[in-house]
Scaffold this motif. Sequence first.
Motif, PDB file in Angstrom:
ATOM      1  N   HIS A   1      17.259  -8.641  40.004  1.00 52.57           N
ATOM      2  CA  HIS A   1      17.006 -10.027  39.737  1.00 52.57           C
ATOM      3  C   HIS A   1      17.601 -10.788  41.096  1.00 52.57           C
ATOM      4  CE1 HIS A   1      18.243 -13.612  37.064  1.00 52.57           C
ATOM      5  NE2 HIS A   1      17.065 -13.916  37.457  1.00 52.57           N
ATOM      6  N   THR A   2      16.432 -11.166  41.768  1.00 49.69           N
ATOM      7  CA  THR A   2      17.121 -11.959  43.223  1.00 49.69           C
ATOM      8  C   THR A   2      16.303 -13.293  43.271  1.00 49.69           C
ATOM      9  OG1 THR A   2      15.091 -10.748  44.308  1.00 49.69           O
ATOM     10  CG2 THR A   2      17.227 -10.022  44.601  1.00 49.69           C
TER      11      THR A   2
ATOM     12  N   ILE B   1      16.173 -18.646  34.656  1.00 46.83           N
ATOM     13  CA  ILE B   1      17.795 -18.045  34.817  1.00 46.83           C
ATOM     14  C   ILE B   1      17.742 -17.862  36.286  1.00 46.83           C
ATOM     15  CG2 ILE B   1      19.258 -16.154  34.341  1.00 46.83           C
ATOM     16  CD1 ILE B   1      17.522 -15.813  31.568  1.00 46.83           C
TER      17      ILE B   1
ATOM     18  N   PRO C   1      19.285 -16.400  39.831  1.00 49.57           N
ATOM     19  CA  PRO C   1      19.405 -14.813  40.071  1.00 49.57           C
ATOM     20  C   PRO C   1      20.545 -14.319  39.956  1.00 49.57           C
ATOM     21  CG  PRO C   1      18.366 -16.287  41.921  1.00 49.57           C
ATOM     22  CD  PRO C   1      18.602 -17.182  40.858  1.00 49.57           C
ATOM     23  N   THR C   2      20.664 -13.265  39.420  1.00 50.98           N
ATOM     24  CA  THR C   2      22.071 -12.520  39.037  1.00 50.98           C
ATOM     25  C   THR C   2      22.573 -11.382  39.747  1.00 50.98           C
ATOM     26  OG1 THR C   2      21.191 -11.009  37.427  1.00 50.98           O
ATOM     27  CG2 THR C   2      21.974 -13.192  36.692  1.00 50.98           C
TER      28      THR C   2
ATOM     29  N   ARG D   1      21.577  -8.437  39.296  1.00 55.04           N
ATOM     30  CA  ARG D   1      21.625  -7.268  38.631  1.00 55.04           C
ATOM     31  C   ARG D   1      20.287  -6.645  38.529  1.00 55.04           C
ATOM     32  NH1 ARG D   1      24.449 -10.741  33.631  1.00 55.04           N
ATOM     33  NH2 ARG D   1      23.725  -8.990  32.324  1.00 55.04           N
TER      34      ARG D   1
ATOM     35  N   LEU E   1      20.696 -11.646  30.631  1.00 54.24           N
ATOM     36  CA  LEU E   1      21.078 -12.171  31.743  1.00 54.24           C
ATOM     37  C   LEU E   1      21.627 -13.463  31.807  1.00 54.24           C
ATOM     38  CD1 LEU E   1      17.829 -11.726  33.765  1.00 54.24           C
ATOM     39  CD2 LEU E   1      19.803 -10.695  34.046  1.00 54.24           C
ATOM     40  N   ARG E   2      21.825 -13.914  30.497  1.00 59.41           N
ATOM     41  CA  ARG E   2      22.566 -15.228  30.340  1.00 59.41           C
ATOM     42  C   ARG E   2      24.015 -15.088  29.954  1.00 59.41           C
ATOM     43  NH1 ARG E   2      17.538 -16.693  27.478  1.00 59.41           N
ATOM     44  NH2 ARG E   2      16.594 -18.284  28.520  1.00 59.41           N
TER      45      ARG E   2
END
Length: 134
Positions: free
Chosen positions: A87-88, A94, A96-97, A99, A132-133
């Motif tokens: 997740h870029t 949302i 990017p994380t 992850r 992701l949140r």
Amino acid sequence: MPENQDVVRRFNIEVIQNGRRDAFEDLMAPDFVNRSAPAGAPHDAESMWATFQSVLRPALSDLTVTIHDQIAQGDKVTTRKTISGVHTGPLMGIAPTGRVVSIDVIDIVRVRDQRYVEHWGINSLPAVLAGLRT
């Protein structure tokens, strides 16, 4: 039919994973209908392309599709797969994380003349977004 499974495998690798527009155009029937599109949303081939190119590919680097199972009966192919990547980029609002994201999918595709005619599918994207949140 094994050739229908080959069509679906090709779509998953060349279109979803590799983002090849030429393969997408080869594999989509002009009268394609996405039966899983949300109510009121477009359900044609271009809306399917937009899902991959405008939502998933910008959000997930190193995007891969892993096919776990396929079953063909008549003109339909059922596939259980995982779409994954890092997740870029923004994903449906949302940030990017960094992850790893794995979206589990089960879909049914009706194939005619080696092209997608209809699609039905369910996926774990809502649960992924919720995770992701947190």
